[in-house]
Design an enzyme around this catalytic site. Structure first.
Site, mmCIF file in Angstrom:
data_model
loop_
_atom_site.group_PDB
_atom_site.id
_atom_site.type_symbol
_atom_site.label_atom_id
_atom_site.label_comp_id
_atom_site.label_asym_id
_atom_site.label_seq_id
_atom_site.Cartn_x
_atom_site.Cartn_y
_atom_site.Cartn_z
ATOM 1 N N GLU A 154 -28.904 81.498 57.381
ATOM 2 C CA GLU A 154 -30.456 82.251 58.564
ATOM 3 C C GLU A 154 -29.220 82.607 60.143
ATOM 4 O O GLU A 154 -28.321 81.612 59.662
ATOM 5 C CB GLU A 154 -31.593 81.383 59.425
ATOM 6 C CG GLU A 154 -32.784 80.990 58.403
ATOM 7 C CD GLU A 154 -33.504 79.599 59.416
ATOM 8 O OE1 GLU A 154 -33.357 79.730 60.280
ATOM 9 O OE2 GLU A 154 -34.770 79.291 58.355
ATOM 10 N N GLU A 213 -32.780 72.909 57.062
ATOM 11 C CA GLU A 213 -32.639 72.335 58.396
ATOM 12 C C GLU A 213 -33.203 70.797 58.033
ATOM 13 O O GLU A 213 -34.388 70.341 59.741
ATOM 14 C CB GLU A 213 -33.331 73.442 59.348
ATOM 15 C CG GLU A 213 -32.310 74.457 59.473
ATOM 16 C CD GLU A 213 -33.086 75.461 60.598
ATOM 17 O OE1 GLU A 213 -33.978 75.177 61.138
ATOM 18 O OE2 GLU A 213 -32.700 76.050 61.177
#
Ligand code: IFM
Length: 453
Positions: free
Chosen positions: A358, A163
């Protein structure tokens, strides 16, 4: 049809969020250690000093993973634990910890997937400018080389960064994550460029120093867009929205293509280059070549998405959720469709095997009077989301794996321990673990390879 026979059903964690042992065995400081020391930064003054004490309890945790029947486990290495100053002297005790964890996983029949960077920038490197200093490309390359040299004899799957949207956006634009800086926008574009170059250098070094054939990917995030209906014009609107630059200026770092087109195509998107022209650093052909080192798969962290339809003016328009729309404990909307349309649009564009690196939710979980943790909301959420992922695979996208976030409750950054994302409940007072109902449900799902969804 359903999921591939060799589908990787897994769960994910990150080092700072679970390990603890922040000041033990020669680990260096990282920016999260420093951030959490400051009053007012994290909910309740919580820190990752102890977290889930996984550093000492990894054996017990691997046993729990075995009980869940996990096929894969995605975890990250704390850069500052293996290279306390970020470069130079190696901390052998840190290496030993990860090495023993890898051995335990393999003995348990669980495939390790390593993430190099889930936000633990060594503080010593932060002091030298961190992501703003172009030298970080070599620093990160050195770290990647070390990881490859020490672990690739046993580990075959690696992700470079987790991320980047968040560690630049939340860390340097909003300043709500470590290092808690509100940097000039121009600096954040320079950092992003250095981040992407560091990714490329890591791909290169992971492969160059690997002891066997390894597979390397990337794990960005970003908000997915999905159509309000099956009408072709709404689908087109969602695709267009997803691939454009709808973010407000101070939220630029959340964009999907800015972080992925360079990696997959070796080019920044034209629309972004125009929009952000005056803030951009010098970008050379060599930079783009480094950034676009071939990767083997594409990871995407997906939690929710934007509902979009075609507006009367022929442009995509967001559709507001009705009052009382389902949401998680963190107030994130429950939008299962994003797990079909997100990977579908990504696969259409980038044509790489996809891993959902995720996905999950925070719930208000408690240990009930019967000693169990009943979390029907999580089971319901996962059923809905995974049905959508299955649909995506059945419509032709090459979906290789799914990592539930998270294996166990852990330190949720600025929210501290107030949020619970795990399949396993952690009582932080005693460090007792309890498998939640959703954990048993997930075990069954893995056994059936999703046929029971
Ligand atoms: O806990 C985080 C994780 O570290 C990064 N992705 C989102 C999760 C939930 O907020």
């Amino acid at each position: 049809m359903g999921f591939r026979k060799d589908f990787w059903w897994g769960a994910a964690t990150s080092s700072y969020q679970i390990e603890g042992a922040a000041y033990e065995d020669g680990k260096g400081l990282n920016i999260w250690d420093v951030f959490c020391q400051e009053e007012g930064r994290v909910y309740g003054g919580h820190t990752g000093d102890i977290a889930c004490d996984h550093y000492h309890r990894y054996g017990e945790d691997v046993e729990l993973m075995k009980r869940l029947g996990l096929k894969a486990y995605r975890f990250s290495i704390d850069w500052s634990r293996v290279l306390p100053d970020g470069t130079g002297k190696v901390n052998e005790k840190g290496i030993r910890f990860y090495s023993e964890l890898i051995d335990a996983l393999l003995e348990g029949g669980i495939e390790p997937f390593i993430t190099l960077y889930h936000w633990e920038l060594p503080y010593e490197l932060y002091k030298k400018g961190g992501w703003l200093n172009e030298e970080i490309v070599d620093w990160f390359g050195e770290y990647a080389r070390l990881v490859s040299e020490r672990f690739s004899d046993r580990v075959k799957y690696f992700f470079t960064l987790n991320e980047p949207q968040c560690f630049i956006g939340l860390g340097y634009l909003d300043g709500i994550h470590a290092p808690g800086v509100k940097a000039p926008v121009r600096d954040t574009f320079q950092m992003a460029h250095n981040v992407l170059k560091a990714h490329g250098m890591a791909v290169k070094n992971l492969k160059e120093y690997a002891k066997q054939e390894i597979h390397v990917g990337y794990a960005p995030t970003g908000s997915m867009s999905f159509p309000d209906s099956d009408k072709p014009e709404d689908i087109e609107a969602a695709r267009k929205h997803f691939l454009s630059f709808p973010e407000a200026f101070d939220r630029w770092a959340g964009n999907v293509r800015w972080w992925s087109d360079p990696v997959l195509f070796g080019e920044y998107p034209e629309e972004g280059l125009k929009k952000y022209q005056k803030y951009l650093p010098r970008i050379s052909k060599e930079d783009m070549k480094l950034i676009s080192q071939p990767i083997d798969f594409y990871g995407q962290n997906i939690y929710s998405g934007n509902r979009v339809r075609m507006g009367e003016d022929g442009e995509p328009e967001g559709v507001k959720h009705y009052d009382g729309f389902p949401k998680t404990a963190l107030d994130w909307p429950v939008t299962p469709e994003c797990l079909c349309w997100g990977p579908k649009f990504l696969y259409e564009r980038y044509q790489k095997p996809i891993y959902i690196t995720e996905n999950g939710l925070s719930c208000h979980d408690v240990i009930s009077v019967d000693g169990q943790v009943h979390d029907p909301n999580r089971i319901d959420f996962l059923t809905r989301y995974l049905r959508e992922l299955r649909k995506c695979a059945e419509q032709g996208a090459d979906i290789r794996g799914y990592f539930h976030w998270s294996l166990m409750d852990n330190f949720e950054w600025q929210s501290g321990y107030a949020e619970r994302f795990g399949l396993i409940f952690v009582d932080y007072g005693t460090q007792k673990r309890v498998i939640k109902d959703s954990g048993y449900w997930y075990k069954n799902l893995i056994l059936e390879n999703g046929k029971n969804l």
